[in-house]
Design a protein around this motif. Structure first.
Motif, PDB file in Angstrom:
ATOM      1  N   LEU A 179       0.856  -1.184   0.000  1.00 53.79           N
ATOM      2  CA  LEU A 179       0.000   0.000   0.000  1.00 53.79           C
ATOM      3  C   LEU A 179       0.892   1.234   0.000  1.00 53.79           C
ATOM      4  O   LEU A 179       1.718   1.406   0.895  1.00 53.79           O
ATOM      5  CB  LEU A 179      -0.905   0.005   1.238  1.00 53.79           C
ATOM      6  N   PHE A 180       0.735   2.080  -1.024  1.00 56.93           N
ATOM      7  CA  PHE A 180       1.456   3.349  -1.101  1.00 56.93           C
ATOM      8  C   PHE A 180       0.515   4.457  -0.645  1.00 56.93           C
ATOM      9  O   PHE A 180      -0.614   4.554  -1.138  1.00 56.93           O
ATOM     10  CB  PHE A 180       1.907   3.634  -2.539  1.00 56.93           C
ATOM     11  N   VAL A 181       0.978   5.285   0.295  1.00 59.55           N
ATOM     12  CA  VAL A 181       0.129   6.332   0.853  1.00 59.55           C
ATOM     13  C   VAL A 181       0.828   7.684   0.790  1.00 59.55           C
ATOM     14  O   VAL A 181       1.977   7.820   1.223  1.00 59.55           O
ATOM     15  CB  VAL A 181      -0.209   6.033   2.340  1.00 59.55           C
ATOM     16  N   CYS A 182       0.121   8.678   0.250  1.00 61.83           N
ATOM     17  CA  CYS A 182       0.563  10.074   0.358  1.00 61.83           C
ATOM     18  C   CYS A 182      -0.686  10.901   0.671  1.00 61.83           C
ATOM     19  O   CYS A 182      -1.771  10.350   0.842  1.00 61.83           O
ATOM     20  CB  CYS A 182       1.312  10.553  -0.883  1.00 61.83           C
ATOM     21  N   ARG A 210       2.820  11.069  -6.051  1.00 54.96           N
ATOM     22  CA  ARG A 210       3.838  10.102  -5.636  1.00 54.96           C
ATOM     23  C   ARG A 210       3.298   8.689  -5.474  1.00 54.96           C
ATOM     24  O   ARG A 210       3.861   7.727  -6.020  1.00 54.96           O
ATOM     25  CB  ARG A 210       4.480  10.547  -4.314  1.00 54.96           C
ATOM     26  N   SER A 211       2.219   8.529  -4.727  1.00 55.50           N
ATOM     27  CA  SER A 211       1.705   7.177  -4.485  1.00 55.50           C
ATOM     28  C   SER A 211       1.155   6.549  -5.765  1.00 55.50           C
ATOM     29  O   SER A 211       1.274   5.341  -5.967  1.00 55.50           O
ATOM     30  CB  SER A 211       0.638   7.183  -3.383  1.00 55.50           C
ATOM     31  N   GLN A 212       0.581   7.362  -6.646  1.00 57.66           N
ATOM     32  CA  GLN A 212       0.078   6.826  -7.914  1.00 57.66           C
ATOM     33  C   GLN A 212       1.231   6.399  -8.818  1.00 57.66           C
ATOM     34  O   GLN A 212       1.162   5.356  -9.480  1.00 57.66           O
ATOM     35  CB  GLN A 212      -0.796   7.865  -8.631  1.00 57.66           C
ATOM     36  N   VAL A 229       3.974   1.871   2.489  1.00 54.09           N
ATOM     37  CA  VAL A 229       4.980   2.874   2.146  1.00 54.09           C
ATOM     38  C   VAL A 229       4.311   4.236   2.214  1.00 54.09           C
ATOM     39  O   VAL A 229       3.368   4.515   1.473  1.00 54.09           O
ATOM     40  CB  VAL A 229       5.562   2.637   0.737  1.00 54.09           C
ATOM     41  N   THR A 230       4.783   5.077   3.132  1.00 56.72           N
ATOM     42  CA  THR A 230       4.227   6.415   3.271  1.00 56.72           C
ATOM     43  C   THR A 230       5.147   7.423   2.587  1.00 56.72           C
ATOM     44  O   THR A 230       6.356   7.236   2.506  1.00 56.72           O
ATOM     45  CB  THR A 230       4.040   6.796   4.757  1.00 56.72           C
ATOM     46  N   MET A 231       4.530   8.479   2.100  1.00 62.25           N
ATOM     47  CA  MET A 231       5.249   9.531   1.392  1.00 62.25           C
ATOM     48  C   MET A 231       4.704  10.873   1.839  1.00 62.25           C
ATOM     49  O   MET A 231       3.920  11.499   1.148  1.00 62.25           O
ATOM     50  CB  MET A 231       5.057   9.363  -0.124  1.00 62.25           C
ATOM     51  N   GLY A 232       5.073  11.263   3.032  1.00 63.14           N
ATOM     52  CA  GLY A 232       4.698  12.597   3.492  1.00 63.14           C
ATOM     53  C   GLY A 232       3.295  12.756   4.019  1.00 63.14           C
ATOM     54  O   GLY A 232       2.765  13.852   4.020  1.00 63.14           O
ATOM     55  N   CYS A 233       2.653  11.678   4.496  1.00 62.39           N
ATOM     56  CA  CYS A 233       1.299  11.864   5.039  1.00 62.39           C
ATOM     57  C   CYS A 233       1.316  12.042   6.553  1.00 62.39           C
ATOM     58  O   CYS A 233       0.286  12.275   7.165  1.00 62.39           O
ATOM     59  CB  CYS A 233       0.361  10.750   4.609  1.00 62.39           C
ATOM     60  N   GLY A 234       2.479  11.939   7.161  1.00 58.85           N
ATOM     61  CA  GLY A 234       2.628  12.257   8.577  1.00 58.85           C
ATOM     62  C   GLY A 234       1.703  11.492   9.491  1.00 58.85           C
ATOM     63  O   GLY A 234       1.528  10.290   9.362  1.00 58.85           O
ATOM     64  N   ASP A 242       9.111   4.879   5.022  1.00 57.92           N
ATOM     65  CA  ASP A 242       8.722   6.267   4.763  1.00 57.92           C
ATOM     66  C   ASP A 242       9.705   6.819   3.741  1.00 57.92           C
ATOM     67  O   ASP A 242      10.895   6.935   4.026  1.00 57.92           O
ATOM     68  CB  ASP A 242       8.733   7.100   6.051  1.00 57.92           C
ATOM     69  N   TRP A 243       9.203   7.098   2.554  1.00 62.78           N
ATOM     70  CA  TRP A 243      10.044   7.605   1.471  1.00 62.78           C
ATOM     71  C   TRP A 243       9.960   9.115   1.448  1.00 62.78           C
ATOM     72  O   TRP A 243       8.885   9.686   1.252  1.00 62.78           O
ATOM     73  CB  TRP A 243       9.604   7.031   0.135  1.00 62.78           C
ATOM     74  N   LYS A 244      11.100   9.763   1.649  1.00 65.52           N
ATOM     75  CA  LYS A 244      11.177  11.223   1.586  1.00 65.52           C
ATOM     76  C   LYS A 244      11.333  11.626   0.126  1.00 65.52           C
ATOM     77  O   LYS A 244      12.392  11.441  -0.468  1.00 65.52           O
ATOM     78  CB  LYS A 244      12.367  11.749   2.393  1.00 65.52           C
ATOM     79  N   LEU A 245      10.263  12.120  -0.442  1.00 64.46           N
ATOM     80  CA  LEU A 245      10.252  12.522  -1.842  1.00 64.46           C
ATOM     81  C   LEU A 245       9.586  13.884  -1.972  1.00 64.46           C
ATOM     82  O   LEU A 245       8.656  14.188  -1.233  1.00 64.46           O
ATOM     83  CB  LEU A 245       9.451  11.517  -2.685  1.00 64.46           C
TER      84      LEU A 245
END
Length: 133
Positions: free
Chosen positions: A9-12, A18-20, A82-87, A100-103
């Motif tokens: 699961l990719f989450v932003c 990013r997640s898409q 995988v989170t991308m900035g959703c805090g 947590d990917w910093k992008l």
């Protein structure tokens, strides 16, 4: 959840960039080996057009995807989140693998600025896929 097929699961925040792109890469690279999901804590109305264009340049069509609200069930049923900035908006479940990917956020950026984000995501997705296999 399948015993043999991991679910990622990719989450932003907006589930529009990013997640898409990450989900598009993983679907493309993993085929049927991995179940791929993406969601956002505050989904946008549509996918970022620059993200769509950047992915089309590498032969991946994400135009059939739409931003989806993150649900507890989706997170609970995923093996890797995988989170991308959703805090703080991203739920935490015991026993799940988190990354947590910093992008940079591609929101409001043009295609030239989105291409390097797309390429960073590909590198990270390839590494994740090699670990899953």
């Amino acid at each position: 959840m399948s015993e043999t097929k991991p679910t990622v699961l990719f989450v932003c925040v907006h589930n529009a960039g990013r997640s898409q792109m990450a989900a598009g890469w993983l679907r493309h690279l993993a085929g049927d080996d991995v179940e791929v999901r993406s969601a956002g804590s505050a989904p946008a109305e549509t996918i970022n057009p620059a993200a769509v264009a950047a992915m089309q340049e590498v032969g991946i069509d994400i135009t059939d995807q739409s931003p989806t609200k993150l649900t507890w069930d989706a997170a609970q049923e995923s093996d890797v989140i995988v989170t991308m900035g959703c805090g703080d908006a991203c739920p935490v479940f015991p026993g799940k693998r988190y990354e947590d990917w910093k992008l940079d956020d591609p929101a409001g950026k043009g295609l030239d600025a989105v291409r390097p984000i797309r390429d960073q995501i590909r590198t990270r997705v390839e590494a994740l896929l090699s670990e899953l296999r």
